[in-house]
Design a protein around this motif. Structure first.
Motif, PDB file in Angstrom:
ATOM      1  N   UNK A 207      31.836  49.076  48.312  1.00 43.17           N
ATOM      2  CA  UNK A 207      32.520  48.218  47.335  1.00 43.17           C
ATOM      3  C   UNK A 207      33.862  47.737  47.879  1.00 43.17           C
ATOM      4  N   UNK A 208      34.649  48.661  48.408  1.00 43.89           N
ATOM      5  CA  UNK A 208      35.981  48.271  48.877  1.00 43.89           C
ATOM      6  C   UNK A 208      35.931  47.419  50.140  1.00 43.89           C
ATOM      7  N   UNK A 209      34.990  47.721  51.044  1.00 46.03           N
ATOM      8  CA  UNK A 209      34.961  46.988  52.311  1.00 46.03           C
ATOM      9  C   UNK A 209      34.206  45.672  52.208  1.00 46.03           C
ATOM     10  N   UNK A 210      33.195  45.597  51.326  1.00 49.05           N
ATOM     11  CA  UNK A 210      32.375  44.384  51.231  1.00 49.05           C
ATOM     12  C   UNK A 210      32.872  43.453  50.129  1.00 49.05           C
ATOM     13  N   UNK A 211      33.136  44.004  48.956  1.00 45.26           N
ATOM     14  CA  UNK A 211      33.542  43.155  47.830  1.00 45.26           C
ATOM     15  C   UNK A 211      35.026  42.807  47.880  1.00 45.26           C
ATOM     16  N   UNK A 212      35.865  43.834  48.161  1.00 47.70           N
ATOM     17  CA  UNK A 212      37.308  43.601  48.124  1.00 47.70           C
ATOM     18  C   UNK A 212      37.910  43.398  49.517  1.00 47.70           C
ATOM     19  N   UNK A 213      37.065  43.403  50.547  1.00 46.98           N
ATOM     20  CA  UNK A 213      37.463  43.043  51.917  1.00 46.98           C
ATOM     21  C   UNK A 213      38.577  43.924  52.473  1.00 46.98           C
ATOM     22  N   UNK A 214      38.645  45.177  52.018  1.00 46.34           N
ATOM     23  CA  UNK A 214      39.613  46.122  52.571  1.00 46.34           C
ATOM     24  C   UNK A 214      39.129  46.557  53.950  1.00 46.34           C
ATOM     25  N   UNK A 215      40.058  46.798  54.859  1.00 49.37           N
ATOM     26  CA  UNK A 215      39.688  47.228  56.210  1.00 49.37           C
ATOM     27  C   UNK A 215      38.798  48.466  56.145  1.00 49.37           C
ATOM     28  N   UNK A 216      37.649  48.397  56.816  1.00 45.68           N
ATOM     29  CA  UNK A 216      36.641  49.454  56.699  1.00 45.68           C
ATOM     30  C   UNK A 216      37.118  50.794  57.254  1.00 45.68           C
TER      31      UNK A 216
END
Length: 434
Positions: A207-216
């Motif tokens: 969710x954070x890396x794909x939807x909200x584009x946070x650094x993985x």
């Protein structure tokens, strides 16, 4: 270390209507020969500077085997010396092959590693006994969580999401499986709960890396810290006061396969294991087949290599990434369940000991291939069990160095033996449609 020849100048290709061609640039990659040279020097130091006399005995039999192969003794000094000379010849061949632009086959690394380990074991076991079956059995057992973690890492990175949170998936799966199995008395339900727990951690990463584009990588590191703190707190506040009801899970029993488990050496190691180990035997070829031979694998690899092109042909990139990251977390969760249901028998805080990061290293060492990543995980399991064996043998090597041995081998493997590896092109890069 790479050296490159100057490319040939542009020249018209004969018979091609004057088309311009360029000869292929030839490169030398010296990492493997240098790594072999370092290993050879270490064995030579053991053989000639710190040589040991006596006889090193290898026990090939096992009490569960129908055939007893007995013990084999080898002269320590002569055997180590012969191995040192053989290693030097293989190192010289590696340097010659690279210098003449010949391809150094994988066989050389495998043979070199086998001879080096045999020399090291022989030197350490001077006047002692090496139980071969026990050594291999322990190596397989210690490798199980690493294999599942590496498979999860391969799937995640192949689809374009760097999974640094394998450690968090291990810990949360181990914690959840201990509670569920203790409350229900079923190790099967505990295993299912572990898979769901691993998938839950994977969903947060997705969710954070794909939807909200946070650094993985940042998300993965934060999840590791979060789950470590959360499980440590709940262990002290919840599990310790209620250990009998919440932290006493049943362990998977060993199921010996009739006939096969009695084969000398290999039988007790491979065919007298628990359900989780047998699942590992199925998971590795299944993931390898699915990744390279099915529509699912083709779409997964396309999304991880070139998401724009995949999107062009109708593949939904972000949903594909999301669901496969959940699958990767569920697979890693099986490895987490092994800590409580297959090995220790209860949950303890930080019990995974950083093995999630070693599983990530196995992914890189294995070149993002499920079979090679499994072999890398088995290598680490072997060196970890080797540490215990050498301590029991009374090896003259300091105990502090013995504790570092598995990690030193991992570093050498990734830096030297992995060669020039390239991960999926879109791994770690968020995809924004349009």
């Amino acid at each position: 270390m790479v050296s490159t020849d100057v490319a040939a100048p542009l020249t018209p290709a004969p018979g091609a209507g004057g088309a311009i061609t360029r000869e292929k640039v030839r490169q030398r990659h010296w990492k493997l020969p240098i790594t072999l040279a370092v290993g050879t020097i270490l064995i030579w130091i053991m053989a000639f500077a710190f040589g040991r006399d006596g006889t090193s005995t290898y026990r090939l039999g096992d009490r569960t085997s129908a055939i007893d192969l007995g013990d084999i003794g080898v002269p320590t000094a002569a055997t180590v010396t012969a191995c040192a000379i053989l290693l030097a010849l293989m190192t010289a061949y590696a340097f010659w092959a690279v210098a003449t632009y010949r391809r150094v086959g994988l066989w050389l690394s495998i043979v070199f590693a086998f001879v080096a380990v045999f020399a090291f074991l022989t030197w350490s076991a001077a006047g002692g006994l090496v139980p071969v079956t026990g050594l291999l059995f322990g190596a397989v057992s210690l490798s199980v969580p690493l294999v599942f973690g590496a498979l999860g890492g391969v799937i995640g990175e192949r689809v374009g999401v760097v999974n640094v949170a394998i450690e968090a998936q291990f810990l949360f799966a181990a914690f959840t499986s201990a509670i569920v199995a203790s409350m229900t008395g079923s190790f099967v339900l505990g295993l299912i709960a572990a898979m769901l727990a691993g998938a839950l951690v994977g969903s947060v990463l997705a969710v954070f890396s794909i939807k909200y584009l946070v650094d993985q990588v940042i998300v993965g590191v934060v999840l590791n810290v979060l789950i470590t703190g959360l499980t440590s707190f709940l262990h002290g506040a919840l599990l310790n006061p209620n250990a009998e009801t919440l932290n006493s899970p049943p362990r998977f029993p060993r199921w010996a396969i009739p006939g096969l488990s009695e084969i000398p050496i290999i039988g007790p190691v491979v065919f007298n294991q628990t359900l989780i180990v047998y699942l590992m035997y199925i998971a590795v070829p299944l993931v390898a087949w699915g990744l390279y031979k099915t529509r699912w694998g083709l779409r997964l690899r396309a999304v991880g290599e070139h998401p724009q092109a995949a999107d062009t042909v109708g593949i939904r990139v972000n949903p594909t990434r999301f669901w496969n990251v959940l699958l990767a977390g569920a697979i890693a969760g099986i490895g987490g369940a092994y800590f409580t249901l297959g090995s220790v028998g209860s949950f303890d805080k930080e019990m995974t000991g950083g093995l999630g990061f070693i599983a990530l290293a196995a992914v890189i060492f294995g070149g993002w291939d499920p079979v090679r990543a499994t072999l890398a995980a088995l290598l680490f399991g072997f060196t970890t069990n080797l540490e215990t064996l050498l301590t029991n043998l009374g090896s003259p090597i300091p105990s502090e160095f013995m504790a570092m041995l598995p990690y030193i081998v991992t570093i050498l493997a990734v830096v030297g033996f992995a060669g020039q590896v390239r991960g999926p092109a879109a791994a770690g890069k968020p995809y924004i449609k349009g």
